[in-house]
Design a protein around this motif. Structure first.
Motif, short mmCIF file in Angstrom:
data_model
loop_
_atom_site.label_atom_id
_atom_site.label_comp_id
_atom_site.label_asym_id
_atom_site.label_seq_id
_atom_site.Cartn_x
_atom_site.Cartn_y
_atom_site.Cartn_z
N VAL A 170 0.85 -1.20 0.00
CA VAL A 170 0.00 0.00 0.00
C VAL A 170 0.88 1.24 0.00
N PHE A 171 0.57 2.19 -0.90
CA PHE A 171 1.29 3.46 -0.97
C PHE A 171 0.33 4.60 -0.71
N SER A 172 0.74 5.52 0.17
CA SER A 172 -0.07 6.72 0.41
C SER A 172 0.07 7.67 -0.77
N ARG A 173 -0.79 8.69 -0.80
CA ARG A 173 -0.67 9.70 -1.86
C ARG A 173 0.71 10.35 -1.83
N ASP A 174 1.20 10.68 -0.63
CA ASP A 174 2.50 11.34 -0.52
C ASP A 174 3.62 10.45 -1.05
N GLN A 175 3.54 9.15 -0.80
CA GLN A 175 4.57 8.24 -1.29
C GLN A 175 4.53 8.14 -2.81
N VAL A 196 -5.17 8.19 -10.82
CA VAL A 196 -5.55 6.79 -10.61
C VAL A 196 -6.92 6.51 -11.22
N ALA A 197 -7.85 7.46 -11.09
CA ALA A 197 -9.19 7.29 -11.66
C ALA A 197 -9.11 7.13 -13.18
N ARG A 198 -8.30 7.98 -13.83
CA ARG A 198 -8.16 7.88 -15.29
C ARG A 198 -7.47 6.58 -15.68
N LEU A 199 -6.50 6.18 -14.85
CA LEU A 199 -5.78 4.93 -15.12
C LEU A 199 -6.73 3.74 -15.05
N LYS A 212 -6.49 -1.16 -6.30
CA LYS A 212 -7.42 -1.05 -5.19
C LYS A 212 -7.16 0.18 -4.32
N THR A 213 -8.23 0.79 -3.86
CA THR A 213 -8.14 1.86 -2.87
C THR A 213 -8.20 1.24 -1.48
N VAL A 214 -7.21 1.56 -0.66
CA VAL A 214 -7.23 1.11 0.74
C VAL A 214 -7.61 2.34 1.55
N TYR A 215 -8.85 2.40 1.94
CA TYR A 215 -9.40 3.62 2.52
C TYR A 215 -8.63 4.05 3.78
N GLY A 216 -8.30 5.33 3.79
CA GLY A 216 -7.54 5.90 4.88
C GLY A 216 -6.05 5.72 4.74
N TYR A 219 -3.24 3.46 -2.11
CA TYR A 219 -3.54 2.55 -3.22
C TYR A 219 -2.55 1.39 -3.25
N LYS A 220 -3.00 0.29 -3.86
CA LYS A 220 -2.11 -0.84 -4.07
C LYS A 220 -2.53 -1.60 -5.32
N PHE A 221 -1.60 -2.36 -5.87
CA PHE A 221 -1.89 -3.27 -6.98
C PHE A 221 -2.11 -4.65 -6.36
N GLU A 222 -3.33 -5.14 -6.48
CA GLU A 222 -3.70 -6.42 -5.86
C GLU A 222 -3.63 -7.53 -6.86
N VAL A 223 -2.88 -8.58 -6.53
CA VAL A 223 -2.75 -9.73 -7.43
C VAL A 223 -3.99 -10.59 -7.31
#
Length: 223
Positions: A170-175, A196-199, A212-216, A219-223
């Motif tokens: 999971v990466f935060s917006r800042d990361q 991310v929405a356009r992607l 995937k959005t991990v609320y709070g 984002y992450k790429f889920e396998v």
């Protein structure tokens, strides 16, 4: 092997960087040389398409462990640590920092190049076979979904590549901003959301399934 792939080599002994650089050049790579940890990080920031990174541990400014950790926050690029220290503790420190290989000095430059080639092959296999629907060619800044090229902006591609290289993390917006826009970005962090929405839209069902959005958190790429 694709000719011309960049390999970052960082060591405070110019004799070593020069020797390793010569062997890499002879093997068809493009060595990017650095003489300390700070230069190594700067070199990686300027060459994010590098195929591998070779770091000496005992360097001024930042040591190899520190540089390795910083790079690992942003990328899964293959990393080899070089050191004259052979103690088990030092090797464990290297692997905990995220290194893929640990080479003790003195070493054979020819064997080191073969290790680099093997790491790059494994890395590309993970990229292309880890999820068969998506294929990313980092050096060309091109991504394919089910064999069809995706029409992505540079930032969209970099976000996709960053998440894809670090599946499950999971990466935060800042990361994401630091990895894609750089640490000097002064705009609205919410720009990550719009990209991310356009992607996701361009990736269709695949994007909704895997990005995937991990609320709070972020984002992450889920396998």
């Amino acid at each position: 092997m694709e000719l011309g792939e960049k390999i970052i080599v960082a060591d405070d002994e110019s004799r070593i960087t020069s020797l390793v650089g010569d062997f890499l050049s002879a093997a068809g790579y493009k060595p990017v040389l650095a003489s300390d940890g700070a230069e190594a990080l700067a070199a990686f920031s300027e060459n994010r398409d590098a195929a591998a990174v070779i770091l000496d541990i005992m360097m001024p400014e930042l040591n190899g462990w520190e540089v390795c950790r910083e790079i690992r926050k942003q990328s899964s690029v293959p990393i080899i640590l070089l050191t004259a220290r052979a103690e088990e503790f030092d090797q464990l420190m290297g692997f905990e920092a995220g290194a893929d290989e640990y080479v003790t000095k003195p070493f054979s430059p020819a064997v080191l190049v073969k290790r680099v080639e093997a790491l790059i092959r494994r890395s590309k296999t993970r990229e292309q076979d880890g999820d068969r629907g998506l294929r990313i060619e980092r050096e060309a800044f091109v991504a394919y979904l089910d064999g069809k090229e995706l029409e992505l902006t540079v930032k969209e591609f970099e976000i996709l590549n960053h998440l894809f290289e670090n599946k499950g993390r999971v990466f935060s917006r800042d990361q994401i901003l630091a990895a894609v826009w750089g640490y000097d970005f002064e705009g609205d962090p919410r720009t990550v959301d719009s990209h991310v929405a356009r992607l996701r839209l361009k990736l269709g069902d695949y994007g909704n399934m895997h990005i995937k959005t991990v609320y709070g958190l972020g984002y992450k790429f889920e396998v």
